[in-house]
Scaffold this motif. Sequence first.
Motif, PDB file in Angstrom:
ATOM      1  N   ALA A   1      31.194  -6.190 -14.520  1.00 29.94           N
ATOM      2  CA  ALA A   1      31.671  -6.994 -15.367  1.00 29.94           C
ATOM      3  C   ALA A   1      31.344  -8.619 -15.509  1.00 29.94           C
ATOM      4  N   ASP A   2      29.886  -9.022 -15.934  1.00 23.60           N
ATOM      5  CA  ASP A   2      29.526 -10.353 -15.915  1.00 23.60           C
ATOM      6  C   ASP A   2      29.179 -11.613 -17.173  1.00 23.60           C
ATOM      7  N   VAL A   3      28.667 -12.424 -17.250  1.00 22.18           N
ATOM      8  CA  VAL A   3      29.409 -12.922 -18.519  1.00 22.18           C
ATOM      9  C   VAL A   3      28.603 -12.676 -19.439  1.00 22.18           C
ATOM     10  N   THR A   4      27.538 -12.456 -19.495  1.00 21.43           N
ATOM     11  CA  THR A   4      26.432 -11.290 -20.434  1.00 21.43           C
ATOM     12  C   THR A   4      27.983 -10.190 -21.327  1.00 21.43           C
TER      13      THR A   4
ATOM     14  N   ILE B   1      33.771 -25.024 -25.891  1.00 16.93           N
ATOM     15  CA  ILE B   1      34.778 -23.838 -26.762  1.00 16.93           C
ATOM     16  C   ILE B   1      36.213 -24.381 -27.246  1.00 16.93           C
ATOM     17  N   ILE B   2      36.429 -25.711 -26.706  1.00 17.32           N
ATOM     18  CA  ILE B   2      37.938 -26.105 -27.136  1.00 17.32           C
ATOM     19  C   ILE B   2      37.774 -26.421 -28.253  1.00 17.32           C
TER      20      ILE B   2
ATOM     21  N   VAL C   1      27.990 -20.454 -26.676  1.00 19.81           N
ATOM     22  CA  VAL C   1      28.205 -20.989 -25.373  1.00 19.81           C
ATOM     23  C   VAL C   1      28.921 -20.380 -24.210  1.00 19.81           C
ATOM     24  N   THR C   2      29.036 -19.366 -24.490  1.00 17.31           N
ATOM     25  CA  THR C   2      29.506 -18.625 -23.273  1.00 17.31           C
ATOM     26  C   THR C   2      28.400 -18.171 -22.353  1.00 17.31           C
ATOM     27  N   LEU C   3      27.163 -17.320 -23.215  1.00 19.87           N
ATOM     28  CA  LEU C   3      25.630 -17.350 -22.970  1.00 19.87           C
ATOM     29  C   LEU C   3      24.957 -18.003 -22.115  1.00 19.87           C
ATOM     30  N   TYR C   4      24.854 -19.326 -22.646  1.00 16.93           N
ATOM     31  CA  TYR C   4      23.615 -19.927 -22.732  1.00 16.93           C
ATOM     32  C   TYR C   4      24.143 -21.575 -22.210  1.00 16.93           C
ATOM     33  N   THR C   5      25.554 -22.018 -22.037  1.00 16.85           N
ATOM     34  CA  THR C   5      25.857 -23.666 -21.288  1.00 16.85           C
ATOM     35  C   THR C   5      26.537 -23.192 -20.174  1.00 16.85           C
ATOM     36  N   SER C   6      27.344 -24.240 -19.756  1.00 19.23           N
ATOM     37  CA  SER C   6      28.487 -23.814 -18.489  1.00 19.23           C
ATOM     38  C   SER C   6      28.913 -24.894 -18.110  1.00 19.23           C
ATOM     39  N   GLY C   7      30.215 -24.900 -17.032  1.00 19.33           N
ATOM     40  CA  GLY C   7      30.714 -26.026 -16.745  1.00 19.33           C
ATOM     41  C   GLY C   7      31.886 -26.964 -17.934  1.00 19.33           C
ATOM     42  N   ALA C   8      31.305 -28.096 -17.432  1.00 18.69           N
ATOM     43  CA  ALA C   8      32.450 -29.182 -18.735  1.00 18.69           C
ATOM     44  C   ALA C   8      31.548 -29.146 -19.997  1.00 18.69           C
TER      45      ALA C   8
ATOM     46  N   ASN D   1      32.771 -21.650 -15.008  1.00 17.30           N
ATOM     47  CA  ASN D   1      33.184 -22.871 -14.631  1.00 17.30           C
ATOM     48  C   ASN D   1      33.499 -23.791 -15.478  1.00 17.30           C
ATOM     49  N   ALA D   2      34.276 -24.156 -16.286  1.00 18.60           N
ATOM     50  CA  ALA D   2      34.783 -24.771 -17.073  1.00 18.60           C
ATOM     51  C   ALA D   2      35.936 -25.712 -16.205  1.00 18.60           C
TER      52      ALA D   2
END
Length: 441
Positions: free
Chosen positions: A198-201, A137-138, A124-131, A69-70
């Motif tokens: 397929a999920d985020v993991t 990631i940027i 980052v994908t595993l443990y964070t979300s949003g902005a 949800n970035a």
Amino acid sequence: MKKSIWTEQLYDYLNNEEDARSCTDIDENACRYTPKNYFLIMFSNILSKLGDTLSNPKTVLTWVMSFVNAPVYLISFIVPIRESGSMLPQIVIAGYIRTKEKRKWVYVVGSVLQCLSIMAIGFVTLYTSGATAGWSIILLLIVFSLSRGLCSVASKDVLGKTIPRQRRGRLKGYTVSVSGVLVLLAGFYLMYRSKSGADVTFYSYTIFFAASMWLLSALVYAMIREFPGETSGGKNGWKEAMERMNIVRSDTNFRNFIIARSLLLCSALTAPFYVLLAQDILGKEGYLLGLFILVNGLASILSAPIWGRMADVSSKNVMVISAVIASALGIVMFVLVTYVPILKHATWLYPLAFFLLGIAHSGVRLGRKTYIVDMASGNRRTDYVSVSNTIIGFILLITGGISAAVSVVSTEGVILFLSLFGMLGAYRCSLLPNVQIVDKR
């Protein structure tokens, strides 16, 4: 000469060597290690290309950022940052590389840094979300891109020092072809997993696997036998960079190459718009990601060896032909989508178009990479690579605004616009001199 080592036998077979080995444009000492270096470079590049595929910003990273949800505006920046970030600093990076007698270690360091930055994106994908996830990631992608710039300049110079002219195009062709097989398998696997959800993991683990490819690539590259080459003194980086920019004004052939290469960006820039077009018309089914990766890999398998052999004869002709294919395809797709509604909704149309675009883009990349390596030798080659990539990086940032224009301009209209520039690029390439030396043996 007795050929008792399998690398020598396979090298001679792949390059049609018969009696004396051709060592045009490289040191006599380097010639003795050409077969070994040939396959080490190939294997290292195959690993890095697989890592690139499994963390591609046009497909996988876009998918991942959507999952966490970035913000959408951040997603639109990842392709320009990934490409231009690796190119813009190269003119300064080259000043540092020029001081090194052996430049393979610059590639090794850059490859390790790419591994670490992509691995961090996985966490980052595993443990964070949003902005938070989006901005993280940027920032990591900027580190990745700068590291990629180190590898880009160093790899071309090492290639020029270790592999003879008229063998480099084939090496690139074989590399892309084998990489295409692995990409094909990756595409099948992603299509299979998408059916079971397929999920985020799953995607984060895919990114971890991609990161490991750069680490392995660094280990293989470290085994290349590179002999000391010419160096230059350590001047002020920016001052020396500005001095090297003068070759754009003084070297007519190089300036024309940069103009042509800028126009050839159409084959790369149109790729995400083909994916967007398919999503807009066919929907955002999960299998599409695997399908596009699959057909792109198939395109590499079939076309890269042919483009490579052609590039060793005339790399400028490869750029012309491949640019015409990419541009004509874009024009045809615009006509079909705009005026032929029956074909517009045909499921097979978009994978087929992406397959043909993959063939064309493979030719554009192989052609322009072989051309710039064969244009010069020594530090002059390093200057050509760094200056051209820096200028192209600026141009990529400018054309990155096209992504923002998609909301007000039709996707097929953007494809048409870029394709017309590609046709102009094909014409400009046809005016370039042929830098390959015809083998008279």
